[in-house]
Each structure stands twice: as C-alpha cells, then as structure tokens.
Design a protein around this motif. Structure first.
Motif, mmCIF file in Angstrom:
data_model
loop_
_atom_site.group_PDB
_atom_site.id
_atom_site.type_symbol
_atom_site.label_atom_id
_atom_site.label_comp_id
_atom_site.label_asym_id
_atom_site.label_seq_id
_atom_site.Cartn_x
_atom_site.Cartn_y
_atom_site.Cartn_z
ATOM 1 N N TYR A 221 -10.327 -11.041 -2.357
ATOM 2 C CA TYR A 221 -9.911 -9.640 -2.511
ATOM 3 C C TYR A 221 -9.844 -9.190 -3.970
ATOM 4 C CZ TYR A 221 -6.247 -12.852 -3.205
ATOM 5 O OH TYR A 221 -5.570 -13.955 -3.659
ATOM 6 N N ARG A 222 -9.908 -10.115 -4.933
ATOM 7 C CA ARG A 222 -9.862 -9.723 -6.355
ATOM 8 C C ARG A 222 -11.290 -9.322 -6.712
ATOM 9 N NH1 ARG A 222 -5.371 -10.603 -9.093
ATOM 10 N NH2 ARG A 222 -4.594 -12.288 -7.779
ATOM 11 N N GLY B 187 -5.761 -20.906 -4.271
ATOM 12 C CA GLY B 187 -4.858 -20.855 -3.122
ATOM 13 C C GLY B 187 -5.573 -20.984 -1.783
HETATM 14 C C1 LIG Z 1 -4.571 -16.262 5.566
HETATM 15 C C2 LIG Z 1 -3.718 -15.578 4.534
HETATM 16 N N1 LIG Z 1 -2.515 -16.091 4.219
HETATM 17 C C3 LIG Z 1 -1.751 -15.477 3.291
HETATM 18 C C4 LIG Z 1 -2.190 -14.335 2.671
HETATM 19 C C5 LIG Z 1 -1.314 -13.682 1.601
HETATM 20 N N2 LIG Z 1 -1.872 -13.941 0.275
HETATM 21 C C6 LIG Z 1 -2.608 -12.998 -0.326
HETATM 22 S S1 LIG Z 1 -3.168 -13.540 -1.786
HETATM 23 C C7 LIG Z 1 -2.458 -15.042 -1.646
HETATM 24 C C8 LIG Z 1 -2.592 -16.077 -2.730
HETATM 25 C C9 LIG Z 1 -3.981 -16.545 -2.945
HETATM 26 O O1 LIG Z 1 -4.113 -17.149 -4.205
HETATM 27 P P1 LIG Z 1 -5.478 -17.655 -4.801
HETATM 28 O O2 LIG Z 1 -6.370 -18.095 -3.693
HETATM 29 O O3 LIG Z 1 -5.175 -18.635 -5.867
HETATM 30 O O4 LIG Z 1 -6.155 -16.345 -5.402
HETATM 31 P P2 LIG Z 1 -5.710 -15.472 -6.668
HETATM 32 O O5 LIG Z 1 -4.767 -14.446 -6.126
HETATM 33 O O6 LIG Z 1 -5.093 -16.374 -7.659
HETATM 34 O O7 LIG Z 1 -6.971 -14.835 -7.161
HETATM 35 C C10 LIG Z 1 -1.767 -15.102 -0.444
HETATM 36 C C11 LIG Z 1 -0.990 -16.279 -0.020
HETATM 37 C C12 LIG Z 1 -3.447 -13.836 3.034
HETATM 38 N N3 LIG Z 1 -3.959 -12.743 2.459
HETATM 39 N N4 LIG Z 1 -4.206 -14.481 3.933
#
Ligand SMILES: Cc1ncc(C[n+]2csc(CCOP(=O)(O)OP(=O)(O)O)c2C)c(N)n1
Ligand SMILES: [Mg+2]
Length: 373
Positions: free
Chosen positions: A90-91, A171
C-alpha cells in the motif's frame, strides 16, 4: 534460557544504518543518475504535498508516505524492462510515479476523484496503472504475493519474455502467503523477484521483535532460492541488483529475494507521528547521513552537475506537483450511482454467472474444454 536479542515491545529502537558491501557482477547499463534524481525529487515533493493535503482533509482514508525510501522505489523501477510487471504494498505512490504514472492521475486518486488512476475507488493504498506495468498498490499485508506469483506463472504460460517484481514490507514476511508464494515460485521456476523493503518496522514493531531470522534475505534459503541484501539508500546499488536479478529471472527463470535496507523518515501513516517506538536521534541520524536524495545529489555534484541544473530539476518537479493538485481539485467526485461499478472484472456479470457450473466458481468447465480442444 535468557536471551538479549529480542527487545521488549515497550523499549524504543536505535536502528543504525548498516554498511553493506556493493553487489558483485554489474551487468546492467549504468544508471541515468540525473533521471533518477529527478524521479526521486518528484516522489519527495509529491508526498510532501500529499501530507499537506491529507492534513487539510482533502485526502480521506489512509495515506502512507515513503519519504526516505525514494532510492529504493526508483532503483527498483529503473531496474525493470518496460514489459516487466511491478506490484507493491500500500506504500504505493513512489512505485507508480517511478514507473511513469502521471502525477495528475495519482493525485486525483488520492483525492478520490473520477480522474484518478483507479477511478477514485482505490485511494492512496491502491494506485494502479497497468499501461505503465504497475499492478498496484495492495492494502492487505502480503496480499500481493500470490497475485504476483500468479502473474509470473501467466507470463510463462503465455510465452511472454517478462519477469515480475513483487515488493513487500518486512512485516509481510511472516504471513502464510509469503511461504506459499515463494514455495510455488521455486518449484515452478517462476520469473519473479521478491523485493523485501526492510525499513526496520512493521507499524511500531521492529524486525527483530517479529522475525526469528531478522536477516530477511536469508529466508530465501528455505526455498533453495537466491537471496541477497542491498543498501536501499543507494539508488545505483538498488538499480544494479534489481536489473541483474530481473535479467536472471527473465532469461533463466530463476526467482530470487532481494532485501532492500531502507528507512521511512515519516510515521507508518500520516496519522502516526512515528516517534513512540523509535528515538528522535535515530530518525535524525538517517535524515542527516542517509537521506537518499542528498546522497545521489552529492554523487552528481562530484560528477559536475551545476546548481542551476539542480534547481531546474526541483522547479520542473514542483510544477508537476502543483499541476497535479490543480487537476485533482478540478476532477469531479464519482457519482454515487456508479458505486457498484468495477466490482466484477467482467462488465457483463450476468453473462459471467451464466457460464458457471455448480461447484465451478468462474466457469472452469468451459476453460478446460477450450484448453483440451
Ligand atoms: C493481513 C493484514 N494484517 C494487518 C494489517 C494492518 N497493517 C497495515 S500495515 C501493517 C504493517 C506492515 O509493515 P511492513 O510490511 O513492514 O510495511 P511498511 O509499512 O513498513 O512499509 C499492518 C500490520 C493489514 N493491512 N493486513
Ligand atoms: Mg516495514
């Protein structure tokens, strides 16, 4: 047994930039550094503007900025061939802009307007521009991995000379979809590179709190896949590694993991100040010593770029951002009567349903008949 490696969730991180050796064999054409600086500047200015517009409530929903990660965005995008496909989390702003999406359509999408690249339906997390080889912008963490893997399989089945680059955050690496996608990519020899953008945090959780093996590129070994790490603040290094691994994927059908070490200078989203789980000193260290735009500018100055040329890049990209805001403001909101449009891929949904056999959700019987005919 006591362990000191994991931090407690209440402690704040002191994540330091790591020294990473440069990649080995360089097979790619040298990167157009001025073009890279221009794209990185456009992304930075676009996102600073998005932050302002979000705070003015012109942008609804979520808005995740990649300020600080521009070298990773641009290095990856420039390492692709035009026919390659790119998917990301999503970023998403930096990926779309680096791939060639018009800032006007991107900003209008953030504003939720009809002229947005996803017709105002997707917003910041779901930018989409297939014409430029950008297939989103996915809001479900790790949701893009199976889709990207399927696109790589489709490319092979259709005899296309392309590879897929699937970006994910640190994440996403402990989700089931990671294991399933990498396993299939490995056993089917799919042309795909999984670029793990390791910015140290998944929201407020550090990588070593979440991952038993925090050196994420090593996780490729579980699938007997090549894995390597690159300095994500160095646009040339990211470009070189991406171009090399994508060529290998395309020509030899070898998947790979590329861990891109980067840092987001802003919070997780515009609603997060980003200071509850990390120190101000840590953020300042990355901003002062590892800002990717400052690093590439230094390199260009050493190569003889003039102040006038640098100013022209800033002026040109700022004009594009100003134009994008004016365009987004002038674009209408989608009419409420179109709310259900685009829910199904086939605009003639009645026809789509009529092809379904019991137990066959998408008309596989007909597809199978075509394939065996
Ligand atoms: C399946 C799912 N679980 C939880 C979320 C909530 N959530 C949105 S962003 C995020 C963290 C993701 O971090 P990372 O993959 O490191 O990406 P970054 O934000 O650092 O670019 C979470 C837990 C989600 N969108 N989808
Ligand atoms: Mg992260």
């Amino acid at each position: 047994m006591a362990t000191t490696r994991r931090r407690t969730s209440s402690s704040r991180s002191t994540r330091r930039p790591e020294a990473i050796p440069p990649g080995s064999a360089h097979v790619a054409e040298p990167l157009d550094l001025r073009g890279a600086l221009r794209d990185m500047t456009l992304i930075r200015l676009f996102e600073q503007e998005a932050e302002r517009q979000y705070k003015r409530a012109r942008i609804g929903g979520y808005c995740h900025l990649a300020i600080g990660q521009e070298a990773a965005n641009v290095g990856v995008a420039r390492g692709l061939q035009p026919q390659d496909k790119l998917l990301s989390s999503y970023r998403s702003h930096g990926f779309a802009l680096a791939r060639g999406t018009a800032p006007t359509g991107a900003m209008a999408e953030l504003f939720g307007r009809e002229d947005g690249v996803a017709v105002g339906r997707g917003g910041s997390m779901h930018l989409l521009d297939p014409e430029h080889g950008y297939f989103g912008g996915w809001g479900i963490v790790a949701g893009q991995l199976p889709i990207a893997t399927g696109m790589a399989l489709a490319g092979v089945k259709q005899g296309e000379n392309l590879a897929v680059l699937c970006e994910l955050g640190d994440g996403a690496i402990n989700m089931g979809a990671w294991h399933e996608s990498l396993n299939l990519a490995a056993i089917w020899n799919l042309p795909i590179v999984f670029a793990v953008f390791n910015n140290g945090y998944g929201m407020g959780t550090t990588v070593d709190q979440a991952s038993a093996e925090p050196e994420l590129y090593k996780r490729a070994a579980a699938f007997r896949m090549h894995g390597e790490r690159v300095d994500g603040q160095d646009v040339e290094a990211v470009y070189e590694a991406t171009a090399r691994l994508m060529t290998r994927a395309r020509e030899e059908r070898k998947p790979a993991v590329l861990e891109v070490m980067t840092y987001r200078l802003r919070g997780h989203s515009v609603a997060d100040a980003g200071t509850a789980y990390r120190t101000k000193e840590e953020i300042a260290e990355w901003a002062d010593k590892r800002d990717p735009i400052a690093l590439v500018t230094e390199r260009l100055v050493a190569d003889g770029i003039t102040t006038e040329e640098l100013d022209a890049i800033t002026a040109e990209t700022q004009a594009l951002v100003d134009e994008a805001v004016a365009f987004a403001e002038a674009s209408p909101m989608p009419d409420v009567s179109t709310l259900a449009d685009f829910v199904y891929g086939d605009p003639n949904t009645a026809e789509q349903f009529s092809r379904m056999a019991p137990g066959s959700p998408a008309g596989e019987e007909q597809l199978l008949a075509q394939l065996v005919a």
